[in-house]
Structure formats: C-alpha cells, structure tokens
Design an enzyme around this catalytic site. Structure first.
Site, short mmCIF file in Angstrom:
data_model
loop_
_atom_site.label_atom_id
_atom_site.label_comp_id
_atom_site.label_asym_id
_atom_site.label_seq_id
_atom_site.Cartn_x
_atom_site.Cartn_y
_atom_site.Cartn_z
N CYS A 193 2.27 -23.15 0.79
CA CYS A 193 0.97 -22.62 0.38
C CYS A 193 0.36 -23.39 -0.79
O CYS A 193 -0.82 -23.22 -1.08
CB CYS A 193 1.09 -21.14 0.06
SG CYS A 193 1.53 -20.21 1.54
N HIS A 236 -5.00 -18.99 -3.85
CA HIS A 236 -4.36 -18.97 -2.54
C HIS A 236 -4.37 -17.53 -2.04
O HIS A 236 -4.09 -16.60 -2.80
CB HIS A 236 -2.92 -19.49 -2.66
CG HIS A 236 -2.12 -19.24 -1.42
ND1 HIS A 236 -2.53 -19.68 -0.17
CD2 HIS A 236 -0.96 -18.56 -1.22
CE1 HIS A 236 -1.65 -19.30 0.73
NE2 HIS A 236 -0.70 -18.61 0.13
N ASN A 242 -3.37 -15.17 5.61
CA ASN A 242 -2.82 -16.32 4.88
C ASN A 242 -2.75 -17.51 5.84
O ASN A 242 -1.93 -17.53 6.75
CB ASN A 242 -1.43 -15.94 4.35
CG ASN A 242 -0.78 -17.07 3.56
OD1 ASN A 242 -1.26 -18.20 3.54
ND2 ASN A 242 0.33 -16.76 2.90
N1 ACO Z 1 4.07 -2.27 8.52
C1 ACO Z 1 4.69 -1.15 8.09
N2 ACO Z 1 5.74 -1.17 7.28
C2 ACO Z 1 6.20 -2.37 6.86
C3 ACO Z 1 5.61 -3.57 7.27
C4 ACO Z 1 4.51 -3.50 8.14
N3 ACO Z 1 3.85 -4.59 8.57
N4 ACO Z 1 6.27 -4.60 6.69
C5 ACO Z 1 7.25 -4.06 5.94
N5 ACO Z 1 7.21 -2.70 6.04
C6 ACO Z 1 8.07 -1.74 5.41
C7 ACO Z 1 9.40 -2.31 5.05
O1 ACO Z 1 10.28 -2.32 6.16
C8 ACO Z 1 9.85 -1.37 3.95
O2 ACO Z 1 10.36 -0.21 4.56
P1 ACO Z 1 11.67 0.53 3.95
O3 ACO Z 1 11.27 0.90 2.55
O4 ACO Z 1 11.86 1.65 4.89
O5 ACO Z 1 12.73 -0.54 3.98
C9 ACO Z 1 8.53 -1.02 3.24
O6 ACO Z 1 7.48 -1.34 4.18
C10 ACO Z 1 8.29 -1.78 1.97
O7 ACO Z 1 8.58 -3.18 2.20
P2 ACO Z 1 8.38 -4.26 1.09
O8 ACO Z 1 8.85 -5.58 1.60
O9 ACO Z 1 8.95 -3.74 -0.18
O10 ACO Z 1 6.79 -4.26 0.97
P3 ACO Z 1 5.93 -4.98 -0.11
O11 ACO Z 1 5.10 -3.99 -0.82
O12 ACO Z 1 6.73 -5.96 -0.93
O13 ACO Z 1 4.93 -5.85 0.78
C11 ACO Z 1 4.65 -8.15 1.45
C12 ACO Z 1 5.43 -6.85 1.65
C13 ACO Z 1 3.20 -7.86 1.78
C14 ACO Z 1 5.20 -9.21 2.36
C15 ACO Z 1 4.77 -8.59 -0.04
O14 ACO Z 1 6.12 -8.58 -0.41
C16 ACO Z 1 4.21 -9.95 -0.32
O15 ACO Z 1 3.01 -10.15 -0.31
N6 ACO Z 1 5.05 -10.95 -0.63
C17 ACO Z 1 4.64 -12.26 -1.10
C18 ACO Z 1 3.95 -13.09 -0.03
C19 ACO Z 1 3.64 -14.46 -0.61
O16 ACO Z 1 2.98 -14.57 -1.62
N7 ACO Z 1 4.11 -15.50 0.01
C20 ACO Z 1 3.96 -16.81 -0.57
C21 ACO Z 1 3.04 -17.63 0.17
S1 ACO Z 1 3.48 -17.80 1.86
C22 ACO Z 1 3.96 -19.48 2.10
O17 ACO Z 1 4.22 -20.21 1.19
C23 ACO Z 1 4.12 -19.96 3.55
#
Ligand code: ACO
Length: 335
Positions: A116, A256, A286
């Site tokens: 990214c 980003h 993204n």
């Molecule tokens: N729908 C419903 N529930 C979901 C989903 C979904 N799509 N995805 C995850 N959940 C659930 C999980 O299973 C978890 O359930 P549990 O508590 O029963 O285990 C719950 O939601 C919470 O999951 P988290 O992973 O803690 O959710 P979080 O609030 O962290 O959001 C996300 C997830 C959006 C992926 C976030 O962590 C994020 O944005 N991470 C960073 C992304 C990023 O910046 N990436 C870098 C760039 S990408 C690149 O370089 C290619």
C-alpha cells in the site's frame, strides 16, 4: 549546485465498471453492510471481471488518459515505474508491458513492490531521476487487481479490497511548487502479518500451496491496524513538523485508503479537520498502490497551484511513508 525540483504535472486514472457492493458480499460470506461500513467505511469496490485483463490493462488505460489530457507524445517519456503487488506475472515487470502498450519506446521501465506504500515509494524514486537532471518525464503508476489475490471465502479480508489504477507525470518544476519533501520507512520484522505466502521462492506453487490457500492475501487485522494507526499518523505528523507546517497550512491530507478509522486518527494527529481529507474509500475500497493517485484524480479539478498536500500511506512489509507536495497546476488541465 542547486537541485531542481520535480512536480506532478498531470494525473490519469482507470476504474473498472463492475461494482461489488456490501450487499453482494453478504451473499458470499457471513457479513453485513453495517459491519463493513462501521469498521472500514467501505460501501462498494470496483472489480475488473474480465479474466483476460490484468493489472497492466488498468495501468495502460490510466496512462493513456493522462497522455491524451496533456496531448503528450509517448516517445517523450523517459521512465515508467509501476507500483503493484499484483503484477501480470513475476516477470517481465508490468511496467515493461505498459510502456510497450502506450508506445513509450524510449523509456526504461520497472516495478516497485511496496504494497500500500507502493505509489509513495515509486513517486519518491521517480522524483530523484528528475531532481538529478537525468530525466525530463517520468510516469509513476499505482495499479492493483486485488480481486485476483483476495480470498472471497475469508470475510476478514474480502470486504476490504478493490481494483483500480492511477498515475502521475513527473516533470521539472518551473517555479517553487512540486515535491517538497518525503519520508520513507520499512520494518520487515512483522512481514508475516500482511503477506501472500504462496507462489514465490519460499513456497513455490504446488498442490499443497493450493490446498492451504497460500496464493491469497493473508492479513492479521488487529496487529496491522495498530501498526497502521501509529505508523501513518507518526510519519504524517513528522513531515508536517519538520517543515514548519501547521494543520492550517494543509489544503488536503491524501491518505492511503485502507480504513476510515486509520485515516481519522492520522488527520487528528496532524490537526487537520475531516473536510480537508481526501476520502473515496466508500466507493473504491482499498486498491492498494492505486488509492493515493485515485484520490488525486478525483480531487484534481478542485486543486490549485500552491495548495499544500500531505500524502501518507502504510502497508505490507511493513512499509510506510509520507510526502509533502505543493501542487503545481490549476484544475483538471495540464501544467
Ligand atoms: N463481517 C462480520 N464480522 C467480521 C468481519 C466481516 N467482514 N471480519 C471480521 N469479523 C469479525 C471477526 O471474526 C471478529 O469476530 P470475533 O470477535 O467473534 O472473533 C470481529 O469481527 C472483530 O474482528 P477484528 O479483526 O478485531 O475487527 P477490526 O475492528 O480489527 O476490523 C479490519 C478488521 C477492518 C481488517 C481492521 O483490523 C483493519 O482495518 N486493519 C488494518 C488494515 C490495513 O490498514 N491494512 C494495511 C494496508 S493493506 C496492504 O498493504 C495490502
């Protein structure tokens, strides 16, 4: 000897027409429109469905839009850099294919892999060739067909990504505007929390890599989220502070587009209000290396010569960085 400054003098972009909405994803995995919107800010993404068209196709379309806008002869381009994690193939570089497709027969070409942060790293590289006096016209492209490496059975990642491409032309600045400063970082110690394990020299393609789904993007959301909030906010604040700028001086933060909550934290840290933040994650998700130039394409018509922009990114590697850009032209035309 005084170094010359590089400026972005034109922007081009390409987005596939097909849309993948949150409602569509509700049919594929156990998720909801409400969860996706509140956790990420995304409503829909664009998907390049045609299996015969790859990243080079989107990059070529973006570059051709730019060339047409500027009425530019492609033989004048000295260098084509494509930032991508979804190259058409391992080699040759996607940039070589794009250069050939657009008729940039005098250009050399290579890819940059920084997930990214790819566009920022490619921009920083391209800038050096202008500043040094080696080149007059460098095309920097961010392009990713993320739908080819996203696992549409994994709800934790498939809701995040979309396809797209956008590009910037770098030329010597004829005034004080241009790329003023940039900061780049990498820390490979947490590489495994955001990666695609299969297909390379560590895990070459095999029935086992297919069975284990190693040819798909893997992300541990929480650690990446924590690192991204800190990395992007810190680096954006650093570039602002070390250049004596304040939130009031910034016309736009160009972040980003990975997650609305990460962007919000970065803007707060810089003292920039959300009305000065370029945001299109809602419509495109993204698109990895394409997010920042796609923002520039969407906002180009509103930009004015002298506007201060701070570009900031965080991604796999980990990689992160920021650039301070003083915009070099008015509106959607050419410099
Ligand atoms: N729908 C419903 N529930 C979901 C989903 C979904 N799509 N995805 C995850 N959940 C659930 C999980 O299973 C978890 O359930 P549990 O508590 O029963 O285990 C719950 O939601 C919470 O999951 P988290 O992973 O803690 O959710 P979080 O609030 O962290 O959001 C996300 C997830 C959006 C992926 C976030 O962590 C994020 O944005 N991470 C960073 C992304 C990023 O910046 N990436 C870098 C760039 S990408 C690149 O370089 C290619």
């Amino acid at each position: 000897m005084e170094t010359r400054r590089a400026a972005i003098t034109a922007i081009g972009h390409y987005l596939p027409e097909d849309r993948l909405t949150n409602a569509d994803l509700e049919k594929l995995v156990d998720t909801s429109d409400e969860w996706i919107r509140t956790r990420t800010g995304i409503r829909e993404r664009r998907i390049l469905k045609d299996p015969d068209k790859a990243t080079s196709y989107m990059a070529t379309q973006a570059a051709q839009e730019l060339l047409a806008k500027r009425n530019l002869d492609p033989t004048e381009i000295d260098l084509v850099i494509v930032a991508t994690v979804t190259p058409d193939m391992f080699f040759p570089a996607t940039a070589c294919i794009v250069a050939a497709e657009i008729g940039a027969v005098n250009a050399w070409a290579y890819d940059v892999s920084a997930a990214c942060s790819g566009f920022l790293f490619a921009l920083s590289t391209g800038v050096r060739f202008i500043e040094s006096g080696k080149h007059e016209k460098v095309l920097v492209i961010g392009a990713d067909k993320m739908s080819t490496i996203v696992d549409y059975t994994d709800r934790t990642t498939c809701v995040l990504f979309g396809d797209g491409a956008a590009c910037a032309l770098l030329e010597p600045s004829d005034d004080d505007n241009g790329i003023m400063d940039s900061i780049e970082h990498a820390d490979g110690s947490q590489w495994s929390s955001l990666c695609m394990l299969g297909g390379g020299s560590l895990h070459p393609p095999s029935p086992l890599t297919l069975e284990k789904r190693l040819h798909f993007l893997h992300q541990e959301g929480q650690p990446v989220f924590k690192a991204a909030v800190k990395g992007m906010a810190d680096v954006a604040a650093e570039i602002v502070e070390r250049n004596g700028l304040s939130g009031d001086d910034i016309r736009y933060l160009v972040p980003h587009q990975a997650n609305l909550r990460i962007i919000d934290a970065t803007a707060r840290r810089m003292g920039v209000t959300m009305d000065k933040v370029m945001l299109n994650i809602e419509r495109y998700g993204n698109t990895t290396a394409a997010t920042i130039p796609l923002c520039l394409a969407d906002w180009e018509a509103q930009l004015r010569k002298g506007d201060n922009l701070v570009l900031a990114a965080f991604g796999g590697g980990f990689t992160w960085g920021a650039a301070w850009v003083r915009w070099a032209y008015d509106g959607s035309g050419s410099a």
